[in-house]
Structure formats: structure tokens, C-alpha cells
Design a protein around this motif. Structure first.
Motif, PDB file in Angstrom:
ATOM      1  N   MET A   1       0.848  -1.196   0.000  1.00 50.03           N
ATOM      2  CA  MET A   1       0.000   0.000   0.000  1.00 50.03           C
ATOM      3  C   MET A   1       0.884   1.247   0.000  1.00 50.03           C
ATOM      4  O   MET A   1       1.937   1.280   0.625  1.00 50.03           O
ATOM      5  CB  MET A   1      -0.896   0.000   1.245  1.00 50.03           C
ATOM      6  CG  MET A   1      -1.868  -1.159   1.290  1.00 50.03           C
ATOM      7  SD  MET A   1      -3.111  -1.016  -0.017  1.00 50.03           S
ATOM      8  CE  MET A   1      -4.012   0.402   0.593  1.00 50.03           C
ATOM      9  N   PRO A   2       0.443   2.323  -0.665  1.00 47.87           N
ATOM     10  CA  PRO A   2       1.284   3.511  -0.745  1.00 47.87           C
ATOM     11  C   PRO A   2       1.562   4.139   0.593  1.00 47.87           C
ATOM     12  O   PRO A   2       2.587   4.732   0.811  1.00 47.87           O
ATOM     13  CB  PRO A   2       0.479   4.451  -1.647  1.00 47.87           C
ATOM     14  CG  PRO A   2      -0.920   3.953  -1.599  1.00 47.87           C
ATOM     15  CD  PRO A   2      -0.813   2.493  -1.422  1.00 47.87           C
ATOM     16  N   GLN A   3       0.645   3.987   1.556  1.00 46.61           N
ATOM     17  CA  GLN A   3       0.847   4.580   2.864  1.00 46.61           C
ATOM     18  C   GLN A   3       2.059   3.986   3.578  1.00 46.61           C
ATOM     19  O   GLN A   3       2.634   4.600   4.454  1.00 46.61           O
ATOM     20  CB  GLN A   3      -0.411   4.399   3.725  1.00 46.61           C
ATOM     21  CG  GLN A   3      -1.598   5.215   3.275  1.00 46.61           C
ATOM     22  CD  GLN A   3      -2.365   4.573   2.134  1.00 46.61           C
ATOM     23  OE1 GLN A   3      -1.985   3.502   1.645  1.00 46.61           O
ATOM     24  NE2 GLN A   3      -3.444   5.205   1.689  1.00 46.61           N
ATOM     25  N   ALA A   4       2.443   2.750   3.192  1.00 50.54           N
ATOM     26  CA  ALA A   4       3.553   2.084   3.845  1.00 50.54           C
ATOM     27  C   ALA A   4       4.897   2.446   3.216  1.00 50.54           C
ATOM     28  O   ALA A   4       5.941   2.098   3.731  1.00 50.54           O
ATOM     29  CB  ALA A   4       3.352   0.566   3.787  1.00 50.54           C
ATOM     30  N   HIS A   5       4.875   3.109   2.081  1.00 52.80           N
ATOM     31  CA  HIS A   5       6.124   3.446   1.412  1.00 52.80           C
ATOM     32  C   HIS A   5       6.902   4.449   2.254  1.00 52.80           C
ATOM     33  O   HIS A   5       6.373   5.476   2.668  1.00 52.80           O
ATOM     34  CB  HIS A   5       5.852   4.024   0.026  1.00 52.80           C
ATOM     35  CG  HIS A   5       7.074   4.096  -0.825  1.00 52.80           C
ATOM     36  ND1 HIS A   5       7.975   5.115  -0.724  1.00 52.80           N
ATOM     37  CD2 HIS A   5       7.558   3.244  -1.763  1.00 52.80           C
ATOM     38  CE1 HIS A   5       8.971   4.915  -1.572  1.00 52.80           C
ATOM     39  NE2 HIS A   5       8.738   3.785  -2.225  1.00 52.80           N
ATOM     40  N   PRO A   6       8.182   4.156   2.525  1.00 49.38           N
ATOM     41  CA  PRO A   6       8.952   5.011   3.439  1.00 49.38           C
ATOM     42  C   PRO A   6       9.150   6.435   2.954  1.00 49.38           C
ATOM     43  O   PRO A   6       9.355   7.342   3.761  1.00 49.38           O
ATOM     44  CB  PRO A   6      10.303   4.275   3.548  1.00 49.38           C
ATOM     45  CG  PRO A   6      10.384   3.426   2.317  1.00 49.38           C
ATOM     46  CD  PRO A   6       8.967   3.016   2.026  1.00 49.38           C
ATOM     47  N   ASP A   7       9.112   6.663   1.624  1.00 49.11           N
ATOM     48  CA  ASP A   7       9.366   8.004   1.108  1.00 49.11           C
ATOM     49  C   ASP A   7       8.109   8.846   0.944  1.00 49.11           C
ATOM     50  O   ASP A   7       8.201  10.042   0.678  1.00 49.11           O
ATOM     51  CB  ASP A   7      10.077   7.917  -0.247  1.00 49.11           C
ATOM     52  CG  ASP A   7      11.486   7.362  -0.116  1.00 49.11           C
ATOM     53  OD1 ASP A   7      12.084   7.535   0.957  1.00 49.11           O
ATOM     54  OD2 ASP A   7      11.977   6.759  -1.087  1.00 49.11           O
ATOM     55  N   LEU A   8       6.929   8.235   1.067  1.00 51.01           N
ATOM     56  CA  LEU A   8       5.696   8.978   0.832  1.00 51.01           C
ATOM     57  C   LEU A   8       5.501  10.082   1.867  1.00 51.01           C
ATOM     58  O   LEU A   8       5.163  11.208   1.527  1.00 51.01           O
ATOM     59  CB  LEU A   8       4.494   8.044   0.817  1.00 51.01           C
ATOM     60  CG  LEU A   8       3.141   8.735   0.575  1.00 51.01           C
ATOM     61  CD1 LEU A   8       3.133   9.441  -0.774  1.00 51.01           C
ATOM     62  CD2 LEU A   8       2.000   7.725   0.660  1.00 51.01           C
ATOM     63  N   ALA A   9       5.714   9.746   3.137  1.00 54.99           N
ATOM     64  CA  ALA A   9       5.532  10.748   4.188  1.00 54.99           C
ATOM     65  C   ALA A   9       6.467  11.930   3.972  1.00 54.99           C
ATOM     66  O   ALA A   9       6.067  13.096   4.104  1.00 54.99           O
ATOM     67  CB  ALA A   9       5.778  10.128   5.558  1.00 54.99           C
TER      68      ALA A   9
END
Length: 236
Positions: A1-9
Motif C-alpha cells: 500500500m502507498p501509505q507504507a512506502h517510506p518516502d511517501l511521508a
């Protein structure tokens, strides 16, 4: 899921730190393109397409590859970035070698060095739409990252809407200030005419309007000239 991607935040923080009072639309678009390149795995280059009426153009890009492939689409009136912009959907090209929807463009892309791409529609304002275009050097670069890219594009659209709102508000405030200044100088001119002619406010305004029409000058310019003469004792 995109929310889990480390760089999204981190990407969302970068977009959230944009100070709209200090930058213009071009800076925001360039920031969005660079943030997308840094965030989405497999990305070689990124561009942002804007479409207003019948005109499409690349408003920001991170490299010549993206610009070249965008411009071919504009020249021929077809391609994934145009379809994404006009439909608001995500257009994934997993492999340029077997792409059948836009075969000529895909052939150009392969020669230029792009093996895959992903374009996502960006709603910006009523009169303008756009697309976030992501190009990859390897086939299947974005097959597992469509949702991540869509999430990022959603926040990018918010950033674009915010800068548009800020610029519109700033423009309106400037127009209101100019209108107030015009009104003030016109009222001063009317007062001068009323004192000189012993006439009413309506008659004074009619005199100003007549001079404006006869001299082919704006009403404010006529008023400013009259006030300047009264204050400085000058003559036209």
C-alpha cells in the motif's frame, strides 16, 4: 500500500512546506515533478502536462527525456499524458515494446530510452487540467506503484489548487486596492471641481467624465492630473 512506502511521508511533508506567498505556479510545478522523481521507485524522469482549452504544454520537467516524449504527444494530438489529463484517469504503459494504444509514440519512447510510463490526471481548476507523467528506463517499472503515484498526484493536485487560490486571492486584493485608490483620487478631483464651479457632486463627476471622453484618457488619469495641478500648481 502507498501509505507504507517510506518516502511517501517525506514527499507529503515537502509538498506541505510550500510557502505560497513566496513562490509562483512554476516553482510549485517544478517541486511536484522533483518530489515525484525522488519518491516513486523506478523513475527516470518526470514531467507535468497542463491543458488549457485546445493547448497542451509541459509546464515542468526533470529531464529532456520527459520533455521530448511529451512534445511528441502534443504535436500529434494523442498519447497517455493527454488521455490522462482529459479523463483524469491513470494511464499505465507497462512495456513500450508491446504497447498497442499509442504504438508510434511507444516506438519513439523506446528509441529515446523510456521502457515504461505512468501518467495520472491532475484536476487543477475549471479551465485547466493536467497530468503527472512518470517515465521509467525499465519495463514494468511502475506496475506495483500505481496506487503510490495516484496518492502523490492527489496531494500534488491540492498543492496546485492552493497556489491557484492564493494567486487568485492576491490578484483580487490588488484589484480592490487599485479600485479604492482610483475612487479616492476621483473623489478628490470631484471636490476640487465642486469648489471651483460651485456645482454638485453629480455635475462634477459629469465634467470629469466628459474630459475623459474628449481627451481619450482614463477617468483616473484625468482625476490624478487635476489633483496634481491643485496640489503642485502645475499645468498640463
Amino acid at each position: 500500500m502507498p501509505q507504507a512506502h517510506p518516502d511517501l511521508a517525506a514527499a507529503l511533508i515537502r509538498l506541505g512546506r510550500i510557502k505560497y506567498q513566496e513562490v509562483d505556479l512554476d516553482v510549485v510545478l517544478s517541486t511536484i515533478a522533483q518530489v515525484a522523481k525522488d519518491t516513486i521507485p523506478g523513475t527516470a524522469e518526470v514531467s507535468v502536462t497542463l491543458v488549457q482549452g485546445a493547448e497542451a504544454y509541459t509546464a515542468a520537467y526533470t529531464g529532456k527525456l520527459a520533455l521530448t516524449l511529451d512534445q511528441w504527444q502534443y504535436e500529434h494530438g494523442r498519447g497517455p499524458c493527454l488521455d490522462a489529463a482529459t479523463t483524469g484517469a491513470a494511464m499505465l504503459v507497462p512495456n513500450m515494446t508491446v504497447e498497442s494504444r499509442w504504438p508510434e509514440w511507444a516506438g519513439r519512447a523506446r528509441v529515446a530510452g523510456a521502457a515504461s510510463s505512468l501518467s495520472i490526471g491532475l484536476p487543477i481548476q475549471e479551465a485547466m487540467v493536467g497530468a503527472l507523467n512518470i517515465y521509467g528506463a525499465a519495463p514494468g517499472a511502475f506496475d506495483e506503484h500505481v496506487e503510490l503515484a495516484q496518492t502523490l498526484a492527489g496531494y500534488a493536485a491540492i498543492a496546485l489548487a492552493n497556489v491557484h487560490l492564493y494567486e487568485s486571492t492576491a490578484t483580487l486584493a490588488q484589484q480592490m486596492q487599485e479600485a479604492m485608490q482610483s475612487r479616492a483620487v476621483i473623489e478628490q478631483a470631484k471636490g476640487i471641481i465642486m469648489g471651483q464651479r460651485r456645482c454638485s457632486a453629480e455635475e462634477a463627476f459629469a465634467i470629469l467624465a466628459r474630459v475623459s471622453q474628449d481627451s481619450n484618457r482614463k477617468l483616473r488619469e484625468v482625476a490624478e492630473s487635476l489633483v496634481d495641478r491643485a496640489v503642485n500648481g502645475g499645468r498640463d
